[in-house]
Design a protein around this motif. Sequence first.
Motif, PDB file in Angstrom:
ATOM      1  N   THR A 114     -10.078-101.476  -7.734  1.00 36.14           N
ATOM      2  CA  THR A 114      -9.955-101.618  -9.186  1.00 36.14           C
ATOM      3  C   THR A 114     -10.931-100.751  -9.950  1.00 36.14           C
ATOM      4  OG1 THR A 114      -9.276-103.910  -8.833  1.00 36.14           O
ATOM      5  CG2 THR A 114      -9.906-103.294 -11.068  1.00 36.14           C
ATOM      6  N   ASN A 115     -12.126-100.590  -9.428  1.00 41.95           N
ATOM      7  CA  ASN A 115     -13.168 -99.870 -10.163  1.00 41.95           C
ATOM      8  C   ASN A 115     -13.368 -98.432  -9.703  1.00 41.95           C
ATOM      9  OD1 ASN A 115     -13.843-102.078 -11.852  1.00 41.95           O
ATOM     10  ND2 ASN A 115     -15.012-103.002 -10.184  1.00 41.95           N
ATOM     11  N   ASP A 116     -12.446 -97.925  -8.900  1.00 40.79           N
ATOM     12  CA  ASP A 116     -12.562 -96.545  -8.422  1.00 40.79           C
ATOM     13  C   ASP A 116     -12.030 -95.557  -9.467  1.00 40.79           C
ATOM     14  OD1 ASP A 116     -13.627 -97.305  -6.026  1.00 40.79           O
ATOM     15  OD2 ASP A 116     -11.736 -97.200  -4.918  1.00 40.79           O
ATOM     16  N   ILE A 117     -12.825 -94.539  -9.757  1.00 42.83           N
ATOM     17  CA  ILE A 117     -12.386 -93.398 -10.553  1.00 42.83           C
ATOM     18  C   ILE A 117     -12.720 -92.173  -9.715  1.00 42.83           C
ATOM     19  CG2 ILE A 117     -12.512 -92.198 -12.765  1.00 42.83           C
ATOM     20  CD1 ILE A 117     -11.874 -95.084 -13.241  1.00 42.83           C
ATOM     21  N   ILE A 118     -11.705 -91.535  -9.152  1.00 41.40           N
ATOM     22  CA  ILE A 118     -11.924 -90.435  -8.225  1.00 41.40           C
ATOM     23  C   ILE A 118     -11.456 -89.124  -8.868  1.00 41.40           C
ATOM     24  CG2 ILE A 118     -11.567 -89.572  -5.890  1.00 41.40           C
ATOM     25  CD1 ILE A 118     -12.861 -92.341  -5.990  1.00 41.40           C
ATOM     26  N   ILE A 119     -12.345 -88.139  -8.845  1.00 41.10           N
ATOM     27  CA  ILE A 119     -12.015 -86.808  -9.350  1.00 41.10           C
ATOM     28  C   ILE A 119     -11.928 -85.866  -8.156  1.00 41.10           C
ATOM     29  CG2 ILE A 119     -12.749 -84.885 -10.816  1.00 41.10           C
ATOM     30  CD1 ILE A 119     -14.454 -86.943 -12.391  1.00 41.10           C
ATOM     31  N   TYR A 120     -10.857 -85.084  -8.099  1.00 42.04           N
ATOM     32  CA  TYR A 120     -10.680 -84.081  -7.055  1.00 42.04           C
ATOM     33  C   TYR A 120     -10.817 -82.697  -7.675  1.00 42.04           C
ATOM     34  CZ  TYR A 120      -8.986 -87.851  -4.098  1.00 42.04           C
ATOM     35  OH  TYR A 120      -8.901 -89.007  -3.375  1.00 42.04           O
TER      36      TYR A 120
ATOM     37  N   ALA B  75     -18.902-102.676 -12.953  1.00 48.24           N
ATOM     38  CA  ALA B  75     -19.257-101.674 -11.950  1.00 48.24           C
ATOM     39  C   ALA B  75     -18.151-100.642 -11.813  1.00 48.24           C
ATOM     40  CB  ALA B  75     -19.504-102.356 -10.609  1.00 48.24           C
ATOM     41  N   THR B  76     -18.533 -99.387 -11.784  1.00 48.65           N
ATOM     42  CA  THR B  76     -17.573 -98.299 -11.643  1.00 48.65           C
ATOM     43  C   THR B  76     -17.998 -97.390 -10.507  1.00 48.65           C
ATOM     44  OG1 THR B  76     -17.078 -98.318 -14.017  1.00 48.65           O
ATOM     45  CG2 THR B  76     -16.473 -96.346 -12.796  1.00 48.65           C
ATOM     46  N   ASN B  77     -17.070 -97.096  -9.623  1.00 44.43           N
ATOM     47  CA  ASN B  77     -17.317 -96.149  -8.544  1.00 44.43           C
ATOM     48  C   ASN B  77     -16.722 -94.807  -8.949  1.00 44.43           C
ATOM     49  OD1 ASN B  77     -17.947 -95.067  -5.967  1.00 44.43           O
ATOM     50  ND2 ASN B  77     -15.832 -95.415  -5.328  1.00 44.43           N
ATOM     51  N   LEU B  78     -17.574 -93.926  -9.460  1.00 45.81           N
ATOM     52  CA  LEU B  78     -17.138 -92.627  -9.974  1.00 45.81           C
ATOM     53  C   LEU B  78     -17.568 -91.545  -8.990  1.00 45.81           C
ATOM     54  CD1 LEU B  78     -15.844 -91.071 -12.317  1.00 45.81           C
ATOM     55  CD2 LEU B  78     -18.029 -91.170 -13.518  1.00 45.81           C
ATOM     56  N   GLU B  79     -16.586 -90.855  -8.382  1.00 43.24           N
ATOM     57  CA  GLU B  79     -16.876 -89.867  -7.342  1.00 43.24           C
ATOM     58  C   GLU B  79     -16.147 -88.559  -7.617  1.00 43.24           C
ATOM     59  OE1 GLU B  79     -17.330 -93.034  -3.599  1.00 43.24           O
ATOM     60  OE2 GLU B  79     -15.716 -91.547  -3.611  1.00 43.24           O
TER      61      GLU B  79
ATOM     62  N   SER C  86     -23.045 -88.238 -17.050  1.00 43.56           N
ATOM     63  CA  SER C  86     -23.195 -88.843 -15.720  1.00 43.56           C
ATOM     64  C   SER C  86     -23.462 -87.787 -14.665  1.00 43.56           C
ATOM     65  CB  SER C  86     -21.916 -89.596 -15.328  1.00 43.56           C
ATOM     66  OG  SER C  86     -21.848 -90.834 -15.954  1.00 43.56           O
ATOM     67  N   ASN C  87     -24.350 -88.114 -13.748  1.00 41.47           N
ATOM     68  CA  ASN C  87     -24.495 -87.335 -12.524  1.00 41.47           C
ATOM     69  C   ASN C  87     -23.560 -87.952 -11.486  1.00 41.47           C
ATOM     70  OD1 ASN C  87     -26.537 -85.431 -13.311  1.00 41.47           O
ATOM     71  ND2 ASN C  87     -27.991 -87.144 -13.298  1.00 41.47           N
ATOM     72  N   ILE C  88     -22.375 -87.407 -11.404  1.00 39.58           N
ATOM     73  CA  ILE C  88     -21.348 -88.002 -10.545  1.00 39.58           C
ATOM     74  C   ILE C  88     -21.650 -87.723  -9.075  1.00 39.58           C
ATOM     75  CG2 ILE C  88     -18.892 -87.966  -9.972  1.00 39.58           C
ATOM     76  CD1 ILE C  88     -18.290 -87.354 -12.850  1.00 39.58           C
ATOM     77  N   LYS C  89     -21.446 -88.740  -8.251  1.00 44.13           N
ATOM     78  CA  LYS C  89     -21.649 -88.613  -6.803  1.00 44.13           C
ATOM     79  C   LYS C  89     -20.642 -87.613  -6.229  1.00 44.13           C
ATOM     80  CE  LYS C  89     -20.625 -92.217  -4.322  1.00 44.13           C
ATOM     81  NZ  LYS C  89     -20.715 -93.563  -3.728  1.00 44.13           N
ATOM     82  N   ARG C  90     -21.165 -86.549  -5.625  1.00 44.80           N
ATOM     83  CA  ARG C  90     -20.312 -85.493  -5.078  1.00 44.80           C
ATOM     84  C   ARG C  90     -20.121 -85.691  -3.575  1.00 44.80           C
ATOM     85  NH1 ARG C  90     -19.997 -80.710  -8.327  1.00 44.80           N
ATOM     86  NH2 ARG C  90     -20.924 -81.109 -10.365  1.00 44.80           N
ATOM     87  N   ILE C  91     -18.887 -85.554  -3.136  1.00 45.29           N
ATOM     88  CA  ILE C  91     -18.573 -85.684  -1.714  1.00 45.29           C
ATOM     89  C   ILE C  91     -17.990 -84.354  -1.263  1.00 45.29           C
ATOM     90  CG2 ILE C  91     -17.205 -86.927  -0.004  1.00 45.29           C
ATOM     91  CD1 ILE C  91     -17.360 -89.377  -1.810  1.00 45.29           C
TER      92      ILE C  91
END
Length: 266
Positions: free
Chosen positions: A31-37, A243-247, A14-19
Motif C-alpha cells: 500500500t505504501n510503495d511508491i517505486i520510480i524506475y 509511512a511511505t516506501n519511496l525508491e 527527498s533523498n530517495i533511496k536508490r537501488i
Amino acid sequence: MKNMKISKLFISFSNIKRISQFAGNEYVLNTNDIIIYSVYIPHFMDLKSDLYLFLNSIEIKKVKRFYKEIDRNRFIIHRSVLKVILGAYTKLKVKNILLDYDFNKKPYLVSHPWLHFNISHSENFAAIAISRKKVGIDIEHLSEDFKFSDLLPDVFEDDQRLIIQNATDKKNAFYTLWTRKEAFVKALGKGIDKDFKCIPCTDGQHTVDFKLIKNTQNWQVRSFDLDEHYLGAIAFEGLPSNATNLELHIIPNNMKDLLKIIPKKV
C-alpha cells in the motif's frame, strides 16, 4: 465556509533511496510503495529492435507518425520498458497489455484499475512511477538554452515568482517549482489548464480548495535529483505521517536482465 472542501498538500525535497543493483524477482506492491524506475535512453538504443517486438499494432502506428528518428526510438524504448514493468506487476504477457487514456490523455490499465502509473521523459531520460495510489511524475533536463523568464508571469503566482527571481541558482529554482506543479496536476489527471498558475509548489504545507483541484484527498509532492542536470518531482496521495516506501530503481540495459522482469508463467 463551514462546508468548504479542502485538501492538504505537503511539499518537500527527498533523498530517495536508490537501488542500482536491479533485483529482478520481487514484483509486489504494498500500500505504501511508491517505486520510480529510471531509464537512461542512450543505453537502450542497441535494444530497440528487440523492444519493438513488445509493441502492439496501435503503438507501431504511433511510432511511424514520429517525424524524427530519435523520437521514434525514444517512444519504442520507454513504452516497451513501461509495458515490461506493468507485466511484472500484473503477471500479464507484455503483448497483452493495452493502455487506455482518460479525457486528459493520462494512460491507465482497464484490466488492473488498482495499479497506478505515470511516465515522464526529458532528453536522455525517462522515469516511470508505479503505485497503488494515484501518482504523477515529472522530470526535466536543466537546459542551458531554455529562456524561462518570459514564462514566469503566466505559470507562477507572485510569491512563487519571487522565489525564482531571488534564488542564487534561478534555473534550478525554476525547474524545481515547475516539476512540482507538473507532477501534481498529472497525479490529479488535470493536465496543464487555466488553473496551473494557482497550483502550490513551494516547500511546506498548503491548503488547497476543492474548486481548484476537484479532489478531496491529501497529497504529497517530493522533489528529487534524478541525475546530473536532471530534476524530478513525484506526487502521490497521503499524509507524511503515513509511512511511505519511496525508491528509485535503475532499469537493466541488457535483454537478458530485462527479460527476467517478465513473468515466466502467465
